[in-house]
Design an enzyme around this catalytic site. Sequence first.
Site, mmCIF file in Angstrom:
data_model
loop_
_atom_site.group_PDB
_atom_site.id
_atom_site.type_symbol
_atom_site.label_atom_id
_atom_site.label_comp_id
_atom_site.label_asym_id
_atom_site.label_seq_id
_atom_site.Cartn_x
_atom_site.Cartn_y
_atom_site.Cartn_z
ATOM 1 N N PHE A 173 -5.716 14.703 6.657
ATOM 2 C CA PHE A 173 -5.880 13.653 5.668
ATOM 3 C C PHE A 173 -7.158 12.912 6.002
ATOM 4 C CE2 PHE A 173 -2.859 11.058 2.843
ATOM 5 C CZ PHE A 173 -2.666 12.119 1.986
ATOM 6 N N GLU A 226 -4.682 12.418 -2.397
ATOM 7 C CA GLU A 226 -5.697 12.816 -1.456
ATOM 8 C C GLU A 226 -5.423 14.229 -0.952
ATOM 9 O OE1 GLU A 226 -7.399 9.543 0.386
ATOM 10 O OE2 GLU A 226 -6.794 10.270 2.348
ATOM 11 N N GLN A 282 -7.772 -1.872 -1.740
ATOM 12 C CA GLN A 282 -8.252 -0.501 -1.720
ATOM 13 C C GLN A 282 -8.249 0.091 -3.119
ATOM 14 O OE1 GLN A 282 -5.864 2.794 0.213
ATOM 15 N NE2 GLN A 282 -7.634 2.659 1.547
ATOM 16 N N ARG A 305 -7.160 0.816 4.567
ATOM 17 C CA ARG A 305 -6.014 1.608 4.993
ATOM 18 C C ARG A 305 -6.351 3.090 4.926
ATOM 19 N NH1 ARG A 305 -1.627 4.410 2.423
ATOM 20 N NH2 ARG A 305 -2.517 3.945 0.388
ATOM 21 N N ARG A 340 -11.331 6.338 1.944
ATOM 22 C CA ARG A 340 -11.251 6.074 0.510
ATOM 23 C C ARG A 340 -12.367 5.207 -0.034
ATOM 24 N NH1 ARG A 340 -4.766 5.528 0.145
ATOM 25 N NH2 ARG A 340 -4.491 7.781 0.304
ATOM 26 N N HIS A 385 -5.436 0.528 -5.818
ATOM 27 C CA HIS A 385 -4.404 1.400 -5.267
ATOM 28 C C HIS A 385 -3.504 0.708 -4.252
ATOM 29 C CE1 HIS A 385 -2.409 4.929 -3.963
ATOM 30 N NE2 HIS A 385 -2.982 4.983 -2.789
ATOM 31 N N HIS A 389 -8.462 3.621 -5.035
ATOM 32 C CA HIS A 389 -8.321 5.041 -4.744
ATOM 33 C C HIS A 389 -9.369 5.804 -5.514
ATOM 34 C CE1 HIS A 389 -6.685 9.014 -4.165
ATOM 35 N NE2 HIS A 389 -5.870 8.514 -3.254
ATOM 36 N N LEU A 422 -2.310 8.555 -10.093
ATOM 37 C CA LEU A 422 -3.031 8.969 -8.910
ATOM 38 C C LEU A 422 -3.012 10.475 -8.698
ATOM 39 C CD1 LEU A 422 -3.761 7.519 -5.823
ATOM 40 C CD2 LEU A 422 -1.962 9.143 -5.425
HETATM 41 C C1 LIG Z 1 0.450 6.337 -6.442
HETATM 42 C C2 LIG Z 1 0.550 5.940 -5.009
HETATM 43 C C3 LIG Z 1 0.482 6.895 -4.018
HETATM 44 C C4 LIG Z 1 0.602 6.537 -2.674
HETATM 45 N N1 LIG Z 1 0.554 7.517 -1.714
HETATM 46 C C5 LIG Z 1 0.731 7.181 -0.421
HETATM 47 C C6 LIG Z 1 0.749 8.181 0.584
HETATM 48 O O1 LIG Z 1 0.621 9.352 0.310
HETATM 49 N N2 LIG Z 1 0.942 7.816 1.850
HETATM 50 C C7 LIG Z 1 1.117 6.526 2.188
HETATM 51 O O2 LIG Z 1 1.312 6.269 3.362
HETATM 52 N N3 LIG Z 1 1.101 5.550 1.250
HETATM 53 C C8 LIG Z 1 0.909 5.851 -0.040
HETATM 54 N N4 LIG Z 1 0.890 4.856 -0.990
HETATM 55 C C9 LIG Z 1 1.127 3.483 -0.614
HETATM 56 C C10 LIG Z 1 2.599 3.214 -0.456
HETATM 57 O O3 LIG Z 1 3.348 4.067 -1.275
HETATM 58 C C11 LIG Z 1 2.982 1.798 -0.826
HETATM 59 O O4 LIG Z 1 2.198 0.939 -0.122
HETATM 60 C C12 LIG Z 1 4.414 1.549 -0.456
HETATM 61 O O5 LIG Z 1 5.254 2.466 -1.089
HETATM 62 C C13 LIG Z 1 4.878 0.159 -0.778
HETATM 63 O O6 LIG Z 1 6.248 0.099 -0.450
HETATM 64 P P1 LIG Z 1 7.051 -1.236 -0.423
HETATM 65 O O7 LIG Z 1 8.398 -0.926 0.093
HETATM 66 O O8 LIG Z 1 6.275 -2.244 0.278
HETATM 67 O O9 LIG Z 1 7.124 -1.661 -1.941
HETATM 68 P P2 LIG Z 1 7.706 -0.966 -3.252
HETATM 69 O O10 LIG Z 1 8.148 0.400 -3.017
HETATM 70 O O11 LIG Z 1 6.729 -1.223 -4.323
HETATM 71 O O12 LIG Z 1 9.002 -1.796 -3.520
HETATM 72 C C14 LIG Z 1 8.961 -3.119 -3.952
HETATM 73 C C15 LIG Z 1 10.375 -3.558 -4.165
HETATM 74 O O13 LIG Z 1 10.401 -4.937 -4.328
HETATM 75 C C16 LIG Z 1 11.161 -5.288 -5.434
HETATM 76 N N5 LIG Z 1 10.659 -6.547 -5.950
HETATM 77 C C17 LIG Z 1 9.383 -6.877 -6.233
HETATM 78 N N6 LIG Z 1 9.315 -8.129 -6.664
HETATM 79 C C18 LIG Z 1 10.568 -8.624 -6.641
HETATM 80 C C19 LIG Z 1 11.160 -9.854 -6.977
HETATM 81 N N7 LIG Z 1 10.437 -10.849 -7.427
HETATM 82 N N8 LIG Z 1 12.489 -9.998 -6.855
HETATM 83 C C20 LIG Z 1 13.256 -8.983 -6.415
HETATM 84 N N9 LIG Z 1 12.748 -7.799 -6.074
HETATM 85 C C21 LIG Z 1 11.422 -7.617 -6.186
HETATM 86 C C22 LIG Z 1 11.042 -4.125 -6.364
HETATM 87 O O14 LIG Z 1 12.168 -4.036 -7.184
HETATM 88 C C23 LIG Z 1 11.001 -2.975 -5.395
HETATM 89 O O15 LIG Z 1 12.304 -2.555 -5.088
HETATM 90 C C24 LIG Z 1 0.761 5.198 -2.326
HETATM 91 C C25 LIG Z 1 0.827 4.235 -3.335
HETATM 92 C C26 LIG Z 1 0.710 4.581 -4.658
HETATM 93 C C27 LIG Z 1 0.751 3.538 -5.709
#
Ligand SMILES: Cc1cc2nc3c(=O)[nH]c(=O)nc-3n(C[C@H](O)[C@H](O)[C@H](O)COP(=O)(O)OP(=O)(O)OC[C@H]3O[C@@H](n4cnc5c(N)ncnc54)[C@H](O)[C@@H]3O)c2cc1C
Lengths: 611, 285, 130, 121
Positions: free
Chosen positions: A115, A250, A235, A383, A283, A348, A237, A247
């Site tokens: 990666f 990568e 960041q 990142r 990135r 991203h 992407h 997206l």
């Molecule tokens: C398209 C894409 C591809 C990616 N690919 C990679 C990768 O290959 N490798 C990697 O390491 N990272 C990757 N990332 C980054 C990574 O996926 C994210 O940073 C990560 O999933 C975020 O997870 P999280 O648990 O913090 O939030 P999320 O999974 O976004 O979850 C947020 C949660 O909070 C809840 N929530 C939000 N606001 C409120 C509120 N006010 N009240 C109650 N609940 C709320 C939502 O319901 C949800 O359940 C990628 C990101 C994207 C967008």
Amino acid sequence: MTLHEHDVIVVGAGGAGLRAAIAAHEEGSDVAMVTKLHPVRSHTGAAEGGINAALRDGDDWELHAYDTMKGSDYLGDAPAIETLAQDSPEEVIQLEHWGMPFSREEDGRVSQRPFGGLSFPRTTYAGAETGHHLLHTMYEQVVKRGIKVYDEFYVSRLAVTDHDDPEERSCHGCVAYDIKSGEIVGFRATDGVILATGGDGQVYDHTTNAVANTGDGPAMAYRAGVPVEDMEFVQFHPTTLPSTGVLISEGVRGEGGILYNREGERFMFEYGYANNAGELASRDVVARAELTEVNEGRGINDEYVYLDMRHLGEERIVDRLENIIHLAEDFEGVDPLVEPMPVKPGQHYHMGGIETDENGETCIEGLYAAGECACASVHGSNRLGGNALPELIVLGARAGRHAAGTDLGEAGVPTGPSAKSEDETDLDTPVQPGALDVDDSDVAADGALVEPIDVVEHAVEAERERVRQLLERDGTNHAEIREDLQKAMTENVNVFRNEDGLKRALEVIRECRERYQDVAVSDPSRTFNTDLIHTIETRNLIDVAETITLGALARNEFRGAHWRQEYQERRDDEWLKHTMIAWNDGSPDLYYKPVILEGENKEYEPKVRSY
Amino acid sequence: MSTQITETETETETESTHQKRRLAEKHARADMRERAKADLSEAEESVKIKVFRYDPEVEGKKDPRFDTFRVPFTKGMTILDALIYARDHFDSSLTFRHSCRQAICGSDALFVNGRQRLGCKTQMSDLEWPVRIEPLPHAEVVKDLVVDMEHFYDQMESVEPFFQTNEIPSGELEEQRQTRENREKVKMSTRCIWCAACMSSCNIAAGDNEYLGPAAINKAYRFAMDEREGEEMKEHRLNIIEQEHGVWRCQTQFSCTVVCPKDIPLTEHIQELKREAVKSNLKFW
Amino acid sequence: MSQSYDRGLIEDFGRWTEFSAGMWAWIFHKFTGWVLIGYLFTHIAVLSTATVDGATYTQTLQGLESLLVVRFLEVGLLAVAVFHILNGVRLLFVDLGIGLESQDKAFYAALIVSAAITVASIPTFLMGAF
Amino acid sequence: MADYYSSFEPKGTRWLFQRLTAAFLVVVLAYHFMLLHFVNHAADITFAGTQVRMSQLGYFLTMVLFLIAGTFHGVNGVYNALVNQGLEGTPKTAVKWLLIVASVALIAQGIRVAIAMTNLI
Ligand SMILES: Cc1cc2nc3c(=O)[nH]c(=O)nc-3n(C[C@H](O)[C@H](O)[C@H](O)COP(=O)(O)OP(=O)(O)OC[C@H]3O[C@@H](n4cnc5c(N)ncnc54)[C@H](O)[C@@H]3O)c2cc1C
Ligand code: HEM
Ligand code: SF4
Ligand code: F3S
Ligand code: FES
């Protein structure tokens, strides 16, 4: 008044929230998750590429930490980075033991691939839908453990005591709006509230993030007194589909995909953007290269460049990157087996966020944050691909354990205004940032409310009043405000940044804030009122956008994802420090805290980042 | 069904037929788009959507009705885009679930022109206009396009949808081995995004509320076929799906397979489980 | 708790125009199955005349066969039986997991072949009825 | 979830039998139709002709099996269809027994008829 009581309340049920809940549950806590989306709808499901973990011979956590530090452009804190690198292998194997369907090698072990920015192929993956499997595997564990999930409950306010000094405050729960019934309910957490609300890409209009990624967590914590850290580091992407922001992983470049400009030149090499790593450079480097190509007239339709993977052969593509075929077809109408895919940079990931230490704890007692909404800081100014998912599980688990009362030892990362090393004194903002009137704070400002239950009840009352007002008055619709805000951010606080643009953005943000004062919800219903939810979210977007822009204006250098036209150089002598912004009861305070480069066994020496 | 190897061969076969199907569909869509474009040059560039409206609390919406919105058509516009446009520009009370915009969160399965589809994954230009958008059939409507998903979640969670095994390796940082073939075998089944399109399309599920439904059975398949769980657990899993309202209810109507946005061969998985169940029952004789 | 709206069965079956191949196959298979089992009971009832004596049996059968309606009903029965057989074979293949990708085509084929066989057999069935 | 753990439920067996009888019926039903509508026209059927056919042991047994298989297949099919439409509880048990009685009666009467058609007794 409905009041639910649990030991630990996890707000958000994406990767970080789920992991935190499982960890707290394993420590014997009564834990509940409160989330505005059903857990499997969280945006973690969209992650494609993989999870970095040093699992194999020839690799070790120190290399991972080193790569991460280098990728962060020396703005990551060593204790956090090393924790990430050390815990990640165990956490990944834990996922495997929970049944996560990783891709496999011939010998039956989990596959890893190279990666961007990694010195070893340590990105563990499950097809091109790693996040989907990670999310579902952990939700399955939550079902197995019978952890209570309040889904479709929108958390709109934290219940925090009102001491003057944020570091004396404690968090006793939160307030949520039951989306289906319209009831505003209190959640009392005896041991802690963990914010895991994910990204805030909706600040921009072109993003890979979900519509629900509105930065609620950072905004709520910020208004409750927790400083936000390094907000200017957003960041972009390099490979998102132009029409939707979907997206293209990568992984495509990892497997050998090539970027071309309109002349058919492999510009990453031909124009010397990254002579060694080429397409696999980090990135920010690739994103800026693409935009430069476009700006210099070598883009297609003045908008995008091509990403080509046809030479990999159909078999390999179908085997490793099958979902890319579907994404390109469904969302862009392009068959990547036949033609190259159009791609352009899109928002991203947000490196910055709620300031925490490596145990996920903020400066407010009983308030934790983990995942993308938090900033520990493991990613510094940039990142690396595949480093967010390990952040979710490593720091999510730690936050969960810590909240449940497990002793994780003293944290190496200091938090709160007391960690301040210097004030920003001469930031020249065209308008006054922060609240329009001092009342806009989320903590009660009227004296010593300290009884936990009173704090929660007070917060519920305040929220009821706010919602009542939004529903009853007449006024503008939030959607226009949101749109203007997003446009201004994309135009001025993007990959390329300069002082004029940033100032213009601050003016627009201020204007949005003013217009928001007259915002009203036209849907009178209490049932599933998304109009109301979106309206509340828009306020959070305004706060988040402002901190991003303020940070970007303050940082007079080029580091990681933050690039300034006037200062195209990294300036280690002055800027090896985190940009911190504290709400300060409505008149934001911008200050700095030092970066910790002192690791367990070594000191990380800032080097020139070249790939 | 003989050995593992042939299993995977069939699996990849279906895979490539899937691909073929998608290709064929793509060509059909391309034609359709051409036609749509031709139509457009004459008509003003806007499309009418007829949206189901209902709100138990709001006067005038207590009796369900259809509202028509005329939204400007742009290239690449999806159903979801059109709905968002209508909401943000005409009626902010228009309510529907959505989040990821990329067919991964499973929030926006809708009944569009008589078929269950994901709003974000369906191009406006692939449909007959005006486009009729309704909430998923066979589910209770909460408001507008939002249906109550509780029942679907209950069914999903009733099949013990979590990995269970007694064979976790004891070594530090040691994973359970899984052959590539086996991973291939469960691959399609692990793609489910819980959108409930399949459940909504199934007549049997409509008639028998307790029927586990294609998605839950597929979830059970995902674990039953995972070799890491071991034989004993597989027996247990087969017992679960063999219950009164389990696999035997399926009448191979295929509509689930037709509508699944993730191309999961649901009927095939259900049928395979039936055969597995019969095989394991035969042992008792 | 808010209330919700149940559109009910009428709405569901009002959608028959939108049914897919597999649904139609299911409905037709059901219908033909019921006709066949109904026929089986009648058939045995008719044949039971054999327990009286041979002449009654012959008379009953030939008496029935001389009625035009019966001849037409027989054509119907054949149609029903042929479709049930062909679709039954389709279903058997589905159960074995063979050719699932072509199940819809198989259904259309079953319809067409049933129609063809039925039409082709009309002369045979109606022979001597007029 | 307790009800999942009920041990052996013959549902799968009935499912299997439905298929096995179907496979058998394909052949026999086709044969039956050919023989009695195309080779021998239904209109020309007489008791004598029937008796000749039925008196061959193989044919006789085939027809009896045909009857049993057809009855099981048809009645089980009807039962499944009703259950799938949500038949439950007491009505379900009632229908079940009604169908069983009807089947047994049909088969018994069928065999009586078949025997009457032979010259074996
Ligand atoms: C398209 C894409 C591809 C990616 N690919 C990679 C990768 O290959 N490798 C990697 O390491 N990272 C990757 N990332 C980054 C990574 O996926 C994210 O940073 C990560 O999933 C975020 O997870 P999280 O648990 O913090 O939030 P999320 O999974 O976004 O979850 C947020 C949660 O909070 C809840 N929530 C939000 N606001 C409120 C509120 N006010 N009240 C109650 N609940 C709320 C939502 O319901 C949800 O359940 C990628 C990101 C994207 C967008
Ligand atoms: C000749 C070959 C036949 C074949 C291949 C065949 C095949 C099948 C199959 C596979 C089913 C099961 C459908 C399902 O459960 O999904 C079925 C159902 C049924 N069959 Fe047949 N069948 C045949 C003959 C008959 C005959 C002779 C009768 C009448 C006695 C009959 C009556 C029924 C009935 C009533 C059903 C249930 C229909 C329903 O689901 O409501 N079949 N058949
Ligand atoms: S099986 Fe397919 S249609 Fe059914 S819920 Fe899963 S993704 Fe949706
Ligand atoms: S639509 Fe229903 S009947 Fe079976 S094949 Fe699918 S579950
Ligand atoms: S919006 Fe997520 S599946 Fe369509």
